[in-house]
Design an enzyme around this catalytic site. Sequence first.
Site, PDB file in Angstrom:
ATOM      1  N   TRP A   1      -3.179  -2.642  -1.414  1.00 17.18           N
ATOM      2  CA  TRP A   1      -2.867  -4.048  -1.699  1.00 17.18           C
ATOM      3  C   TRP A   1      -3.709  -4.837  -0.709  1.00 17.18           C
ATOM      4  O   TRP A   1      -3.491  -4.768   0.496  1.00 17.18           O
ATOM      5  CB  TRP A   1      -1.377  -4.280  -1.492  1.00 17.18           C
ATOM      6  CG  TRP A   1      -0.886  -5.628  -1.893  1.00 17.18           C
ATOM      7  CD1 TRP A   1      -0.510  -6.032  -3.155  1.00 17.18           C
ATOM      8  CD2 TRP A   1      -0.673  -6.762  -1.039  1.00 17.18           C
ATOM      9  NE1 TRP A   1      -0.092  -7.338  -3.121  1.00 17.18           N
ATOM     10  CE2 TRP A   1      -0.174  -7.810  -1.840  1.00 17.18           C
ATOM     11  CE3 TRP A   1      -0.852  -6.995   0.328  1.00 17.18           C
ATOM     12  CZ2 TRP A   1       0.136  -9.061  -1.335  1.00 17.18           C
ATOM     13  CZ3 TRP A   1      -0.541  -8.256   0.835  1.00 17.18           C
ATOM     14  CH2 TRP A   1      -0.055  -9.263   0.001  1.00 17.18           C
TER      15      TRP A   1
ATOM     16  N   LYS B   1      12.434 -16.643  -8.808  1.00 17.02           N
ATOM     17  CA  LYS B   1      12.294 -15.697  -9.936  1.00 17.02           C
ATOM     18  C   LYS B   1      11.329 -16.248 -10.983  1.00 17.02           C
ATOM     19  O   LYS B   1      10.475 -15.531 -11.492  1.00 17.02           O
ATOM     20  CB  LYS B   1      13.636 -15.440 -10.632  1.00 17.02           C
ATOM     21  CG  LYS B   1      14.656 -14.554  -9.998  1.00 17.02           C
ATOM     22  CD  LYS B   1      14.300 -13.122  -9.813  1.00 17.02           C
ATOM     23  CE  LYS B   1      13.563 -12.943  -8.511  1.00 17.02           C
ATOM     24  NZ  LYS B   1      14.334 -12.459  -7.389  1.00 17.02           N
TER      25      LYS B   1
ATOM     26  N   LYS C   1       6.211  -4.842  -4.050  1.00 14.71           N
ATOM     27  CA  LYS C   1       7.660  -4.631  -3.964  1.00 14.71           C
ATOM     28  C   LYS C   1       8.114  -4.590  -2.516  1.00 14.71           C
ATOM     29  O   LYS C   1       9.158  -5.098  -2.160  1.00 14.71           O
ATOM     30  CB  LYS C   1       8.034  -3.329  -4.685  1.00 14.71           C
ATOM     31  CG  LYS C   1       9.521  -3.007  -4.671  1.00 14.71           C
ATOM     32  CD  LYS C   1      10.307  -4.062  -5.428  1.00 14.71           C
ATOM     33  CE  LYS C   1      11.804  -3.849  -5.396  1.00 14.71           C
ATOM     34  NZ  LYS C   1      12.534  -5.072  -5.772  1.00 14.71           N
TER      35      LYS C   1
ATOM     36  N   HIS D   1      15.826 -38.411  -2.881  1.00  6.94           N
ATOM     37  CA  HIS D   1      15.014 -38.716  -1.695  1.00  6.94           C
ATOM     38  C   HIS D   1      13.557 -38.281  -1.872  1.00  6.94           C
ATOM     39  O   HIS D   1      12.835 -38.153  -0.899  1.00  6.94           O
ATOM     40  CB  HIS D   1      15.624 -38.059  -0.459  1.00  6.94           C
ATOM     41  CG  HIS D   1      17.001 -38.564  -0.146  1.00  6.94           C
ATOM     42  ND1 HIS D   1      17.230 -39.818   0.354  1.00  6.94           N
ATOM     43  CD2 HIS D   1      18.217 -38.005  -0.319  1.00  6.94           C
ATOM     44  CE1 HIS D   1      18.533 -40.006   0.502  1.00  6.94           C
ATOM     45  NE2 HIS D   1      19.155 -38.913   0.089  1.00  6.94           N
TER      46      HIS D   1
ATOM     47  N   CYS E   1       0.819  -1.211   0.000  1.00  7.71           N
ATOM     48  CA  CYS E   1       0.000   0.000   0.000  1.00  7.71           C
ATOM     49  C   CYS E   1       0.856   1.265   0.000  1.00  7.71           C
ATOM     50  O   CYS E   1       1.931   1.294   0.595  1.00  7.71           O
ATOM     51  CB  CYS E   1      -0.882   0.026   1.234  1.00  7.71           C
ATOM     52  SG  CYS E   1      -1.915  -1.423   1.411  1.00  7.71           S
TER      53      CYS E   1
ATOM     54  N   GLU F   1       7.754 -16.077  -9.764  1.00 10.66           N
ATOM     55  CA  GLU F   1       7.248 -14.699  -9.742  1.00 10.66           C
ATOM     56  C   GLU F   1       6.943 -14.188 -11.139  1.00 10.66           C
ATOM     57  O   GLU F   1       5.956 -13.511 -11.356  1.00 10.66           O
ATOM     58  CB  GLU F   1       8.290 -13.763  -9.105  1.00 10.66           C
ATOM     59  CG  GLU F   1       8.453 -13.919  -7.614  1.00 10.66           C
ATOM     60  CD  GLU F   1       9.400 -12.869  -7.035  1.00 10.66           C
ATOM     61  OE1 GLU F   1      10.601 -12.912  -7.354  1.00 10.66           O
ATOM     62  OE2 GLU F   1       8.947 -12.012  -6.272  1.00 10.66           O
TER      63      GLU F   1
ATOM     64  N   GLU G   1      16.881 -19.146  -5.547  1.00 13.63           N
ATOM     65  CA  GLU G   1      16.607 -17.827  -6.092  1.00 13.63           C
ATOM     66  C   GLU G   1      16.083 -17.941  -7.535  1.00 13.63           C
ATOM     67  O   GLU G   1      15.155 -17.224  -7.928  1.00 13.63           O
ATOM     68  CB  GLU G   1      17.885 -16.966  -6.019  1.00 13.63           C
ATOM     69  CG  GLU G   1      17.807 -15.587  -6.607  1.00 13.63           C
ATOM     70  CD  GLU G   1      16.752 -14.689  -5.980  1.00 13.63           C
ATOM     71  OE1 GLU G   1      16.130 -15.060  -4.961  1.00 13.63           O
ATOM     72  OE2 GLU G   1      16.516 -13.609  -6.553  1.00 13.63           O
TER      73      GLU G   1
ATOM     74  N   ARG H   1       5.451  -0.447  -5.952  1.00 13.85           N
ATOM     75  CA  ARG H   1       5.366  -1.218  -4.714  1.00 13.85           C
ATOM     76  C   ARG H   1       4.316  -2.323  -4.792  1.00 13.85           C
ATOM     77  O   ARG H   1       4.313  -3.224  -3.961  1.00 13.85           O
ATOM     78  CB  ARG H   1       5.022  -0.281  -3.547  1.00 13.85           C
ATOM     79  CG  ARG H   1       6.091   0.767  -3.312  1.00 13.85           C
ATOM     80  CD  ARG H   1       5.597   1.809  -2.338  1.00 13.85           C
ATOM     81  NE  ARG H   1       5.419   1.270  -1.014  1.00 13.85           N
ATOM     82  CZ  ARG H   1       6.332   1.336  -0.049  1.00 13.85           C
ATOM     83  NH1 ARG H   1       7.482   1.916  -0.283  1.00 13.85           N
ATOM     84  NH2 ARG H   1       6.108   0.841   1.133  1.00 13.85           N
TER      85      ARG H   1
ATOM     86  N   ASN I   1      -1.944   2.518   6.031  1.00 11.49           N
ATOM     87  CA  ASN I   1      -1.136   1.322   5.736  1.00 11.49           C
ATOM     88  C   ASN I   1      -0.945   0.573   7.044  1.00 11.49           C
ATOM     89  O   ASN I   1      -0.804   1.189   8.096  1.00 11.49           O
ATOM     90  CB  ASN I   1       0.258   1.701   5.217  1.00 11.49           C
ATOM     91  CG  ASN I   1       0.209   2.253   3.802  1.00 11.49           C
ATOM     92  OD1 ASN I   1      -0.833   2.255   3.150  1.00 11.49           O
ATOM     93  ND2 ASN I   1       1.353   2.729   3.335  1.00 11.49           N
ATOM     94  N   GLY I   2      -0.882  -0.757   6.943  1.00 11.04           N
ATOM     95  CA  GLY I   2      -0.672  -1.557   8.155  1.00 11.04           C
ATOM     96  C   GLY I   2      -1.898  -2.414   8.431  1.00 11.04           C
ATOM     97  O   GLY I   2      -2.780  -2.540   7.574  1.00 11.04           O
TER      98      GLY I   2
HETATM   99  O1  M6R Z   1      12.842  -5.550   0.575  1.00 10.52           O
HETATM  100  P1  M6R Z   1      13.226  -6.902   1.080  1.00 10.52           P
HETATM  101  O2  M6R Z   1      14.551  -7.345   0.549  1.00 10.52           O
HETATM  102  O3  M6R Z   1      13.152  -7.041   2.554  1.00 10.52           O
HETATM  103  O4  M6R Z   1      12.137  -7.872   0.455  1.00 10.52           O
HETATM  104  C1  M6R Z   1      12.106  -9.228   0.774  1.00 10.52           C
HETATM  105  C2  M6R Z   1      11.213  -9.994  -0.167  1.00 10.52           C
HETATM  106  O5  M6R Z   1       9.897  -9.525  -0.066  1.00 10.52           O
HETATM  107  C3  M6R Z   1      11.674  -9.873  -1.622  1.00 10.52           C
HETATM  108  O6  M6R Z   1      12.996 -10.297  -1.786  1.00 10.52           O
HETATM  109  C4  M6R Z   1      10.774 -10.690  -2.556  1.00 10.52           C
HETATM  110  O7  M6R Z   1      10.916 -12.060  -2.290  1.00 10.52           O
HETATM  111  C5  M6R Z   1      11.079 -10.362  -4.013  1.00 10.52           C
HETATM  112  N1  M6R Z   1       9.850 -10.157  -4.729  1.00 10.52           N
HETATM  113  C6  M6R Z   1      11.870 -11.399  -4.706  1.00 10.52           C
HETATM  114  O8  M6R Z   1      12.027 -11.158  -6.060  1.00 10.52           O
END
Ligand code: M6R
Length: 607
Positions: A73, A484, A602, A503, A2, A487, A480, A27, A99-100
Amino acid sequence: MCGIVGYIGSRQALPVLLEGLSRLEYRGYDSAGVALGQADGVWLQRTVGRVADLKREVRQAPAASLGIAHTRWATHGGVTVANAHPHTDATGRIAVVHNGIIENMTALRAMLTAEGVVFRSETDTEVLPHLIRRHLQGDPVDAVRRALEHIRGTYGLVALFADHPDVLVVARNGSPLVVGMGDGEAVIASDPQAVVEHTRRVVYLQDRELAVVSTSGVDVRRFDGTMLDLNVELIDADYDVANREGFTHFMAKEIAEQPRSVRRCLRGRVDADEGNARLGGLQLSNRDLAAVQRVITIGCGTSYHAGMAGALAIEALARVPARAEIASEFRHRHPIILRDALFLAISQSGETADTLAALGEIQLKGGEVMGVVNVVGSTIARACGRGVYLHSGPEVAVASTKAFTSQVTALLLFTLMLARTRDLSLTRGQEVARALASVPEKVAHYLDHPGPIDAAVAAVKDARYVLFLGRGFSFPVALEGALKLKELAYIPCEAYPAGEMKHGPIAMLEAGTPVIFVAPTDDQRDKAISNMMEVKARGATLIVIHTAGDDEMAALADVAIAVPPVLDLVSPLVSVLPLQLIAFHTGLALGRDIDKPRNLAKSVTVE
Ligand code: M6R
């Protein structure tokens, strides 16, 4: 997640608010809205979808020099116009953006309903304007303060009063807010991105603080009423979100930027002669470093993976016990905080609520936490006080790329410092320092010669499942890569340490199943080759990320992607690059929203 923008001044509020919302789009959000102060009440417009949709719907808006706006959001309640912010009280004369999360919203809704309030949304936020109305006896600031006495949870909020057009009332507890102070005007936002084009002079609100913002300035007080001295800071000039600079997407730009962003992270920090590193922000003497008995990284998503790569390097080079923790799990499992441990809170945004909560728990129990953070002045950086800034520059794409390589770089610098206070020799230290200094050039070389990414994309884009494998330093890279691809392409993927495949996950393999194996040449090479044979024996399609020159390994692969040779503990910095490219191009081939994948934000500012 948000986003909040507020404006008070002599200009038209609407363009400032809409431009601010546009700057917060990165964001992640699913609806947006704006409220303008008018003598006959609050003028309100909200919409599901993009800020561009809101812009179309506010063409008939009245003139106003006071307003608040929000990108939501969804947490409490679906993605609907009724749930979008701002929310108003029953009279339509008070509007709030928030927000929150209000944790006791069920009890508060019940209390207000019993008093005759009719709720028009499913949100937690809507209790705020009703509570403020309940306590309004002339003074808007007092009404907000008394309303907040009922609230349990986190908030960054701005309240607008149609009957008090000379102020906006702002409060913070656990969700960031910044007030930008211009000439006869103020811009309030949850992220300095929405402020920086108007002014660089800002006041960051701290938890349990309330600010009264007017055209003549801002005053800040604690919730108990104690007035506070203004701490005016200057936002970094390069804080501004850069444009795409000719790239089709921010993600493409950020992948391409990595030679520069890693170089910035290394600048002035490698001492090649002494075979050492310097991270002044940690404020740790050699004696302090030598006293560290264990290192624990905490982070989420990509930052967790970077922490895992860092922990492996720390154990391997410095021989200090180290492990990576997922921040969202950490504090809820009643962790043991040992006094001789050093905690590193890793975060690109510096605003991730899970990481913030975990570090709060560590600090509460007397533990030492240092930040490894990209955004200067962010909440996590401030809460830690000491740490390392990544200097990656703003990362806009939701999928993190350049932050990962900078996080791993920073952790490797720390590893070298730690190792040199123990038994790492000058010669070996110099070798590691040289390896680190050469990373920008190796990253640039790979990005100029990315290899058969198209062939890898063709193999994964229609797959029902993709398995990522890696051993040792390459396992966090495999994690990672899988994150990716999930996502960006929404393809089910998982990552396993390669030795663990037999396993269980091997049951998933059939003819054509894509298996992406991260296997730079290291001391686990022969074991990795055995695992590749197991994959091939099931008819799966083997995509191998290997070290250039390792022809035997390349020959095993259906698709072989070569990365430059580097020291084994530095290898995540190059072997992650093809995985970023595979995810990006697969998302593109499938027509996904590359910079803002569905459901993601974000900056994840709720737990
Ligand atoms: O801003 P941060 O590094 O704390 O964010 C952590 C995760 O939310 C962030 O890395 C998220 O997993 C990304 N979308 C990965 O691409």
